[in-house]
Structures are given as structure tokens and as C-alpha cells.
Design an enzyme around this catalytic site. Structure first.
Site, PDB file in Angstrom:
ATOM      1  N   HIS A 116      25.490 -59.397 -50.426  1.00 39.54           N
ATOM      2  CA  HIS A 116      25.825 -59.896 -49.079  1.00 39.54           C
ATOM      3  C   HIS A 116      26.752 -61.118 -49.157  1.00 39.54           C
ATOM      4  CE1 HIS A 116      22.351 -57.431 -47.740  1.00 39.54           C
ATOM      5  NE2 HIS A 116      21.805 -57.890 -48.862  1.00 39.54           N
ATOM      6  N   SER A 158      54.614 -71.130 -49.767  1.00 43.47           N
ATOM      7  CA  SER A 158      54.799 -71.047 -48.327  1.00 43.47           C
ATOM      8  C   SER A 158      56.081 -71.777 -47.969  1.00 43.47           C
ATOM      9  CB  SER A 158      53.607 -71.705 -47.633  1.00 43.47           C
ATOM     10  OG  SER A 158      53.965 -72.128 -46.337  1.00 43.47           O
ATOM     11  N   LYS A 169      50.891 -74.820 -50.774  1.00 45.61           N
ATOM     12  CA  LYS A 169      50.330 -73.474 -50.886  1.00 45.61           C
ATOM     13  C   LYS A 169      50.750 -72.716 -52.135  1.00 45.61           C
ATOM     14  CE  LYS A 169      48.165 -71.454 -48.285  1.00 45.61           C
ATOM     15  NZ  LYS A 169      48.529 -70.770 -47.034  1.00 45.61           N
ATOM     16  N   GLU A 200      46.851 -59.469 -52.411  1.00 43.84           N
ATOM     17  CA  GLU A 200      46.873 -59.200 -50.965  1.00 43.84           C
ATOM     18  C   GLU A 200      47.694 -57.953 -50.658  1.00 43.84           C
ATOM     19  OE1 GLU A 200      46.954 -63.046 -48.345  1.00 43.84           O
ATOM     20  OE2 GLU A 200      48.088 -63.408 -50.171  1.00 43.84           O
TER      21      GLU A 200
END
Ligand code: ARG
Length: 466
Positions: A161, A282, A288, A295
């Protein structure tokens, strides 16, 4: 593209030229030219067989083969003008052959149809693609095994979980991904057997009146079997659906893996670092470093799943035998091949370069009461019933939450408040090492088991030819 709208190989029964839009709408050459090499291989095998059975002379066969090899080279060199009006890769190549060698070129199509030709080409193309994909799976698995060997005893929290559950070793976690990929590999090997059957000889749908010998063509093209029903041979694309289905599972596995890598690289988890060469920055936020490769792989899973539904739907309403619908099989299939190959390739390159942040992984395992089950098992071994020991440990955890202490940070006296069977030996099971070492059986997380699993995996990988 040259204009040959009045010059169709099938133009005989037509009295007007094809509408220009319809011509472009029905053509497949813009995408099926990818199969040019397979089309040429199939034609050479077909011509060779026709000469063996006496339908072509050996001289005609040789002219055809020489012409086709020249065309192969022209295509490779970019000297081939693909024509929309010639519809597809098959008619483009055949028309060029006739330009080159004259009337003999027109004999190549004896005893076959584009229907069995295209079904053969796709199978040859997919067979090669599967081999390339199998090679990348093996490369990725080799990387995972290397990482598991290196980090066999690195401790991290295991989750259920997405809540801290029990400590596991990082090596064990990597070997879970190895196992999934083993099944993916097996599925593709199995699918390949059904891909590797030859429909050539089915002709348009019913077979042919020429004395063809399908064993000869099958042998020349390396097929393991021959389709035994001509109607089925030209029309079914279940082998492609099966491949995309196996691909969807590969992508599902890579997508889950990606999800973990994305989480683990976040400041909140801080478990691993991906090398800069696999990340991007970024344009607005200078701090970043984004895990773009995982992704994107996660995102690309959607298109492969889409292709699966696309082909299932393409097939479901078709009466026997060949229908033009089937021309729509190629783009989803080609895109699946490219997507799966590229995602595996990126992962095979990236995985060996993953860096582990041992301290923060360990700290995360320590913080989450991950040895609570070990304490419960300890009490059971001292004679307490499991349900009672669960209750006792639950109370100890409650106390830990209130006092901000992990179980291993409590004193013996503190622990004995919850159960008087607890003695000094409890600290052996409350440590993270004690916890993972205790799970020392086949499939368990103990470092010794991880090492045994990686040794078995090395043998499996060494025994593969792809
Ligand atoms: N381009 C066609 C395809 O991809 C080749 C077969 C065409 N056959 C036909 N009877 N029109 O399916």
C-alpha cells in the site's frame, strides 16, 4: 513520388483512373516500405522455388534475383522513387523489377498473390523484430542482475500500500524486476513460434493451380512451419495481436518500474540517483533534474495498449479471407515494435548506472517500524499465540509513535512493559540486518538468497542465444 495513375498492375478491368484522393487514401507504401527487405527475401525464395518446380527457367530465376538484389541496393542507397500510385511496397518493387529486366519481371507473381505475400512479409519482419527485442530484454536483465549482485545486502523499506511494511534488500527488489522480464522473454519466445509459420502458397485465398513446393520456400526463408489452411493463412493476424499483447505486458512492467524510479528520485524518497545523461532540466526552475526517461516509458505504455485494442478491433468483424482492413495492421505493429525496443534499450542503458543512496534508504526502513513483524514472530517463538503477539506489538508501536522511538531504540525495560517473555535476545531480531537475514529461504529477501538468485540468473542468461 512519380505519377503512374494510369499504369496499375491491376488496371485491366478498369475504365477510368483511380480518384487521386482515393489513390492516396488506399495506399500503404508510405509505411509498408519498411518491409522492403523482407519483400525481396520472400520474392527471391518464391522465384527460386518456381524454378525448382519448373514454372520458371533457371535463367529467368537468375534475372529476377539479380534484379531484386539491385533494387535492394537502390533502396538502401536512397535511389528508389516510391510511388503512391503503385499502392504498396509489393507493387512498387515488382514494377521496378519489370522496368529493370523486362517481361521476366512480370513472371515473378506467378502462383502467389499480394495477400499471401504481405502476410509472409509481416511475419518475416516481426520475427526479426522479436529477436532484437529479446536481445534488449537480456541486456536489461543482465544489468538488473549486476545491480542486485552489487547491492545484495543494501537495506531498503519494502512496501505494501506504499506504506513501510518490512525491510528488504535492494538486490531482492531488483531481482523482482528480473523475474517479470523472464516471463516477458518466455512469452515472446513462445509467440515467435506462431509468428514463424509461412503463409506463402496460400495465394489470394484458395491456393494455386501451379505445382508449388511450399517446403522449399519455407526452408529458404527459415520458417519452422507452414500454414495448413490457405484461407486462414492470408487472413489472420492473431500472431501480431499476440505479439502486441506480450508487448503490453512488457510495457506494463516497465511502467511500474518507472513509477518506482520516479518516486525514488524525488527529494521525499531520496533512495537513488539517476545519472545526468538520462535526465533533463527545467526551462524555468533552475534546481530541477527530471527523471524524463522513466516518465516517458511510463507514458508510452498507453500507446502500446492502444495498439492492442486497435488490432483486436481491426480483426473482430472480418469475414474470411483477406480484407483491406488488414492493411491497418502495420502502423500499430511497427509502432509497437519501435516503442518496446526503444524503451527496453533506454532501460538497459540506464539501469547499470543507477546509484543507491544507502543511508537514506536505510533510514527510511528504520523509521517505519519495519521490524514490527519480526517482534511478533519473536514472541510466537517464545510461546505467545500469533494473534496475541500481534496485539502486543501493536501497543508497542503505539508507544513508539507517542514517544518518537523505533522499536530497536526502546530499552529492554520499555519493551518488557508489553510482554514479560521479552529478553535481551530481542535486539537481534529488531535490527534491520537481523530482519532480512532471517528470511533465508528460496524466494526470501536475505542477502544470501539474493546471491543465490543472481547466480541462478547468470546461468540462465548465459544459456540464452539472444
Ligand atoms: N497493401 C496491402 C496490405 O497491406 C497488401 C495486400 C493487398 N491485397 C489486396 N487484395 N488488395 O494488406
Amino acid at each position: 513520388m512519380a505519377d503512374q495513375s494510369q499504369d496499375k498492375p491491376w488496371g485491366g478491368r478498369f475504365s477510368e483512373a483511380t480518384d487521386a484522393f482515393v489513390e492516396a487514401f488506399t495506399a500503404s507504401v508510405t509505411f509498408d516500405q519498411k518491409m522492403a527487405n523482407q519483400d525481396i527475401d520472400g520474392s527471391i525464395a518464391h522465384a527460386t522455388m518456381l524454378a525448382e518446380v519448373g514454372v520458371l527457367t533457371h535463367d529467368e530465376k537468375q534475372q529476377i534475383i539479380d534484379g531484386l538484389e539491385e533494387i535492394r541496393q537502390d533502396i538502401k542507397d536512397g535511389n528508389f522513387d516510391w510511388s503512391i500510385s503503385l499502392e504498396d511496397v509489393h507493387m512498387n518493387i515488382e514494377a521496378r523489377l519489370t522496368d529493370k529486366i523486362g517481361i521476366t519481371g512480370k513472371k515473378l507473381h506467378t502462383g502467389r498473390s499480394r495477400n499471401d505475400q504481405v502476410a509472409t512479409d509481416i511475419r518475416l519482419y516481426l520475427r526479426e523484430a522479436i529477436d532484437n527485442i529479446l536481445g534488449e530484454i537480456t541486456r536489461l536483465q543482465t544489468g538488473l542482475v549486476g545491480l542486485a549482485e552489487r547491492e545484495a545486502d543494501a537495506i531498503m523499506p519494502g512496501f505494501t500500500h506504499l506504506q513501510t511494511a518490512q525491510p528488504v534488500t535492494f538486490g531482492h527488489h531488483m531481482m523482482a524486476w528480473y523475474e517479470m522480464l523472464t516471463r516477458d522473454y518466455e512469452r515472446l519466445v513462445d509467440c515467435r513460434k506462431r509468428v514463424n509459420r509461412m503463409p506463402l502458397g496460400s495465394a489470394a485465398l484458395a491456393g494455386t493451380t501451379y505445382p508449388i513446393n511450399r517446403e522449399i520456400t519455407a526452408k529458404l526463408l527459415g520458417f519452422e512451419g507452414i500454414s495448413e489452411n490457405s484461407l486462414d493463412g492470408v487472413s489472420d493476424r492473431d500472431f501480431a495481436i499476440e505479439f502486441i499483447s506480450a508487448s503490453s505486458l512488457i510495457m506494463t512492467h516497465l511502467s511500474r518500474f518507472s513509477e518506482e524510479l520516479v518516486l525514488w528520485t524525488s527529494a521525499q524518497f531520496n533512495f537513488i540517483d539517476l545519472p545526468d545523461r538520462f535526465c533533463t532540466g527545467s526551462s524555468i526552475m533552475p534546481q530541477k533534474k527530471n527523471p524524463d526517461v522513466p516518465e516517458l516509458v511510463r507514458g508510452k505504455t498507453g500507446r502500446v495498449n492502444g495498439h492492442l485494442i486497435c488490432l483486436l478491433t481491426l480483426m473482430k468483424g472480418q469475414p474470411l479471407a483477406y480484407n483491406k482492413d488488414n492493411q491497418e495492421d502495420k502502423e500499430p505493429l511497427f509502432d509497437t515494435i519501435e516503442t518496446v525496443f526503444n524503451c527496453l534499450r533506454a532501460y538497459a542503458d540506464m539501469v547499470p548506472a543507477i546509484e543507491i543512496k544507502h543511508d537514506s534508504m536505510r533510514e527510511a526502513a528504520r523509521r517505519g517500524f519495519s521490524t514490527a513483524t519480526d517482534l511478533a514472530d519473536y514472541l510466537v517463538k517464545k510461546g505467545v499465540a500469533f494473534r496475541d503477539s500481534h496485539e502486543v506489538v501493536g501497543k508497542a508501536v503505539r508507544y513508539g509513535l507517542d514517544t518518537n522511538k523505533d522499536l530497536s531504540e526502546m530499552t529492554l525495560e520499555e519493551l518488557q512493559v508489553f510482554s514479560d517473555v521479552i529478553d535481551d535476545s530481542v535486539f537481534d531480531v529488531l535490527t534491520l540486518e537481523g530482519s532480512v537475514n532471517a528470511r533465508d529461504h528460496l524466494g526470501g529477501t536475505a542477502p544470501a538468497q539474493v546471491k543465490a538468485a543472481t547466480a541462478r540468473a547468470r546461468k540462465v542468461l548465459a544459456g540464452r542465444d539472444l
